[in-house]
Scaffold this motif. Structure first.
Motif, PDB file in Angstrom:
ATOM      1  N   SER A  62       0.891  -1.212   0.034  1.00  0.00           N
ATOM      2  CA  SER A  62      -0.023  -0.140  -0.062  1.00  0.00           C
ATOM      3  C   SER A  62       0.835   1.206   0.004  1.00  0.00           C
ATOM      4  CB  SER A  62      -0.897   0.074   1.278  1.00  0.00           C
ATOM      5  OG  SER A  62      -0.076   0.072   2.548  1.00  0.00           O
ATOM      6  N   TYR A  63       0.208   2.318  -0.451  1.00  0.00           N
ATOM      7  CA  TYR A  63       0.993   3.610  -0.081  1.00  0.00           C
ATOM      8  C   TYR A  63       1.762   3.860   1.126  1.00  0.00           C
ATOM      9  CZ  TYR A  63       1.727   8.684   0.310  1.00  0.00           C
ATOM     10  OH  TYR A  63       2.101   9.976   0.462  1.00  0.00           O
ATOM     11  N   SER A  64       1.155   3.499   2.126  1.00  0.00           N
ATOM     12  CA  SER A  64       1.529   3.878   3.594  1.00  0.00           C
ATOM     13  C   SER A  64       2.793   2.702   3.681  1.00  0.00           C
ATOM     14  CB  SER A  64       0.547   3.623   4.517  1.00  0.00           C
ATOM     15  OG  SER A  64      -0.352   2.609   4.467  1.00  0.00           O
ATOM     16  N   GLU A  65       2.601   1.509   3.185  1.00  0.00           N
ATOM     17  CA  GLU A  65       3.974   0.790   3.305  1.00  0.00           C
ATOM     18  C   GLU A  65       4.863   1.089   2.374  1.00  0.00           C
ATOM     19  OE1 GLU A  65       1.503  -3.728   3.918  1.00  0.00           O
ATOM     20  OE2 GLU A  65       1.718  -2.795   2.216  1.00  0.00           O
TER      21      GLU A  65
ATOM     22  N   PHE B 293       5.532   4.301   2.095  1.00  0.00           N
ATOM     23  CA  PHE B 293       6.099   5.203   2.625  1.00  0.00           C
ATOM     24  C   PHE B 293       7.056   4.875   3.817  1.00  0.00           C
ATOM     25  CE2 PHE B 293       6.294   9.545   3.912  1.00  0.00           C
ATOM     26  CZ  PHE B 293       5.924  10.186   2.970  1.00  0.00           C
ATOM     27  N   GLU B 294       6.583   3.800   4.531  1.00  0.00           N
ATOM     28  CA  GLU B 294       7.486   3.229   5.559  1.00  0.00           C
ATOM     29  C   GLU B 294       9.070   2.957   4.940  1.00  0.00           C
ATOM     30  OE1 GLU B 294       7.064   2.891   8.750  1.00  0.00           O
ATOM     31  OE2 GLU B 294       5.179   4.062   8.293  1.00  0.00           O
TER      32      GLU B 294
ATOM     33  N   SER C 225       5.019  13.085   4.523  1.00  0.00           N
ATOM     34  CA  SER C 225       3.965  11.962   4.248  1.00  0.00           C
ATOM     35  C   SER C 225       2.755  12.660   3.680  1.00  0.00           C
ATOM     36  CB  SER C 225       3.630  11.731   5.636  1.00  0.00           C
ATOM     37  OG  SER C 225       2.391  11.020   5.835  1.00  0.00           O
ATOM     38  N   GLY C 226       2.020  11.927   2.683  1.00  0.00           N
ATOM     39  CA  GLY C 226       0.879  12.198   1.910  1.00  0.00           C
ATOM     40  C   GLY C 226       1.061  12.671   0.643  1.00  0.00           C
TER      41      GLY C 226
ATOM     42  N   TYR D 122      -3.092   5.277  -2.816  1.00  0.00           N
ATOM     43  CA  TYR D 122      -2.513   6.475  -2.560  1.00  0.00           C
ATOM     44  C   TYR D 122      -3.689   7.450  -2.014  1.00  0.00           C
ATOM     45  CZ  TYR D 122       1.442   5.438  -5.618  1.00  0.00           C
ATOM     46  OH  TYR D 122       2.552   4.774  -6.208  1.00  0.00           O
ATOM     47  N   PRO D 123      -3.154   8.594  -1.306  1.00  0.00           N
ATOM     48  CA  PRO D 123      -4.275   9.679  -1.065  1.00  0.00           C
ATOM     49  C   PRO D 123      -5.037   9.898  -2.018  1.00  0.00           C
ATOM     50  CG  PRO D 123      -1.931   9.731   0.088  1.00  0.00           C
ATOM     51  CD  PRO D 123      -2.063   8.970  -1.031  1.00  0.00           C
TER      52      PRO D 123
ATOM     53  N   LEU E 166      -8.452   7.532   0.789  1.00  0.00           N
ATOM     54  CA  LEU E 166      -7.602   6.819  -0.137  1.00  0.00           C
ATOM     55  C   LEU E 166      -8.355   6.469  -1.519  1.00  0.00           C
ATOM     56  CD1 LEU E 166      -6.089   4.195   1.971  1.00  0.00           C
ATOM     57  CD2 LEU E 166      -5.187   6.447   1.397  1.00  0.00           C
TER      58      LEU E 166
END
Lengths: 430, 430
Positions: A279-282, A284-285, A296-297, A321-322, A339
């Motif tokens: 995912s986008y947040s993964e 980003f990690e 972030s974002g 993604y957002p 999202l």
């Protein structure tokens, strides 16, 4: 005597044939002249032995400069020492034109010089191989969809409205109306897929971006499939099968070309479904771990894409993604409406994004609200909104940029070498 | 339950499957509802028998309007009375969206209304069939060349100079330089064929002509092969094989679509090499006999093309036009230098020109003189002249307009129906 091509030469062993082409290289050895003749399909060594030809023909070989055009006639025989495994015993040779001193020599040339001479540079071995691989990739792209019942609909190049704002559009005058060169056939694809179920377009798209990166051209070709009743998961699966198919095809059909380009094909051999999905947040990690300062974002830059894709041995799918940084038409994720149900595919080895896709909003009122939020002219999108009134269905699709795929598969640094006549910032000659 | 498509329905006889599509038509008969469901690949009759479904599902069928989206589940069985030979015994039905009152009904609509609703008109049976045939024609066009070793080179759309003058060009601003949308990829093809021997381009081309005829669009797709070392006779032969191949392919693969269009296929079955070949002056004799008032030495108009092509039962090749009415780059006929080594192919049944081609000048000084005679900017053509300095060879090619071929093969009157979203004078919506 009919003309034969080097790519078919194995079928003519023991026969006397004529080959028409250009002089690629020449070496002399006493009463022998070794001519490397290229004809666009390959290179053949043509051996001129003084006693086998007339004195005029033998003398003529000495006048031949690089890229001179000529036809050679003689018997084909296998020879393990020769390039490609065959050579020709020349009995006759005709000089078509002795070339002027050729500007591109084996020495190093600057990129600007080569780009100015792109019409000649295309004849160089490396550029020639890239063209052959691109042609195969395009064919594979079309075959995959055609074989699966997709119907091609050529979407318009001249369009009245912009898909994502007008700042990066080339504007033109269309009989006293403002018009723009298309950035994507997607909106039209959505109409077509309600007619034929599964459709695609494949044409040039344009972006008037004042950027000079190794991943951007002003004019580039994009293939965009769109499927009625498909949701995000369906097109993620379609895209990974698609990319794997194309890669396998090139490995099978363009082995020699990849070898000439000195491509490390072990990377390509690993391309098979399933692709890793994060995912986008993964994603980003990963960026945080790598020390990226991207806030972030926000959307990923080229360097971010490289950092993410370097973690994987094959293309990686980044999804959800957002919605704030994505196009107006993307379906919100029912689990978290902030999202978007979208995905990008990043190629490995630092090549970055090659595919971008999403599920499209199919609810009329939500789409209208989004168009208004993005300050887009509702009037221009009336027909697009209509698709949500008359039997609207969930549907999804993606776009794949051909130049980036060619760059990745060929393993070359800059997209400018992936198309015959690239259009770049401040360059449209030749 | 996985979605299946109507085109594959024969493989699912006796199975329970789900079909997703749109309501094409509906008839009631007591406790039976006959739903014609189209899914983009075909139409299937779905039979809803009251006792086989829940009361809610049966009631739902009465809400369904034309083009409502729905999925139907049930067993497939052969039925000779049903369209296509199969029907579905519905056990479950899901309404996706009840469509608003659909603007396109079986009654007659004016062309302007239909063009305004092109995004919906594409769903009509006739338009749908034309799209499917166009898609097959494009595939056949590419396969023919790919199978014969041609390498695709996508030529640029944004170009700095005009092939044949600037009066009919769309102009645009390219980062503060004047640029034009391409009218042909030919000049670039000539460079590419010196690299790969046999090349083609296939992309959109543009003509800003203030004309409204049934044969013209502002944006149309053209396929253009170019062959190094080929002379006029070679490409006449290539073109007649090409057209015959395409026609045969459509006859084989799109039989049902042609039938729906009520195409008289006897015309298409006759398309086989060799095509009749007549010179410009012979064509002119025909015109005189037919009472045409076109002055000798001028180009043929649409009516003239119709008069000539009506004399033949298959496409006719007209060759060697006066050089004065043809493009600057055409090789003069050695027998009569006032004639150009060029050819047009006229489709039968009054469809007129579908192909135009020529042998290109390969002598540097002659080409330079022609560029000057035509008052073209020599500087812009420097790279094109270069091709005549470095191993120049005789070469030839042609262009084939896809929309005209589609119109002819489908037997339709106007090219506006041959592309999904036609660009016409004063029309670029939707």
């Amino acid at each position: 005597m009919p003309q034969v091509y080097v790519e078919d030469i194995a079928q003519h062993v023991g026969q006397e044939v004529t080959l028409k082409g250009w002089l690629y290289n020449k070496t002399d050895k006493g009463k022998l002249r070794f001519l490397l003749v290229r004809d666009g399909t390959g290179v053949l060594q043509a051996v001129v032995f003084q006693k086998n030809v007339s004195p005029e023909v033998f003398e003529a070989t000495d006048t031949l400069t690089q890229e001179s055009s000529l036809s050679v006639t003689g018997e084909i025989r296998p020879d393990d020492r020769a390039l490609g495994g065959f050579e020709m015993d020349v009995t006759h040779l005709e000089v078509v034109q002795v070339a002027e001193s050729y500007p591109i020599t084996p020495k190093e040339h600057g990129t600007s010089f080569l780009m100015d001479n792109r019409h000649l540079w295309l004849r160089s071995s490396r550029q020639h191989q890239i063209m052959r691989i691109r042609s195969e990739i395009v064919k594979a792209c079309r075959d995959f969809l055609d074989d699966r019942g997709f119907i091609l609909a050529d979407t318009p190049i001249i369009t009245p409205a912009a898909c994502e704002g007008t700042t990066t559009l080339f504007e033109l005058d269309y009989f006293e109306e403002k018009a723009y060169l298309t950035q994507s056939g997607q909106l039209y694809n959505e109409a077509a897929c309600m007619s034929v179920g599964k459709t695609y377009c494949f044409g040039p798209t344009f972006r008037a971006e004042k950027s000079k990166t190794r991943r951007h051209l002003m004019e580039f070709w994009m293939i965009e499939p769109e499927v009625a009743y498909a949701e995000l998961d369906d097109i993620m699966e379609l895209a990974e099968q698609y990319i794997s198919y194309i890669t396998q095809r090139v490995l099978e059909e363009r082995k020699e070309e990849l070898k000439t380009l000195e491509r490390d094909t072990s990377w390509l051999e690993k391309v098979a479904p399933p692709f890793p999905r994060i995912s986008y947040s993964e994603a980003f990690e990963i960026l945080k771990e790598e020390g990226s300062e991207t806030p972030s974002g926000s959307d990923f830059g080229g360097t971010d894409e490289t950092l993410i894709s370097k973690r994987f041995d094959r293309p990686v799918i980044v999804h959800r993604y957002p919605k704030a940084i994505k196009a107006f038409y993307m379906e919100p994720d029912p689990v978290d409406p902030e999202l978007a149900l979208c995905m990008d595919i990043l190629a490995p080895e630092g090549y970055g994004e090659i595919v971008g896709g999403s599920q499209r909003i199919h609810d009329h009122d939500l789409l209208l609200a989004r168009i208004q939020e993005h300050s887009l002219p509702v009037e221009s999108f009336q027909w697009y909104l209509d698709l949500r009134k008359y039997g609207s269905v969930p549907h999804s699709g993606f776009g794949m940029g051909i130049e980036r795929v060619v760059a990745w598969i060929c393993g070359i640094e800059h997209v400018r070498e992936t198309i015959a006549f690239p259009r770049m910032l401040h360059r449209m000659y030749p």
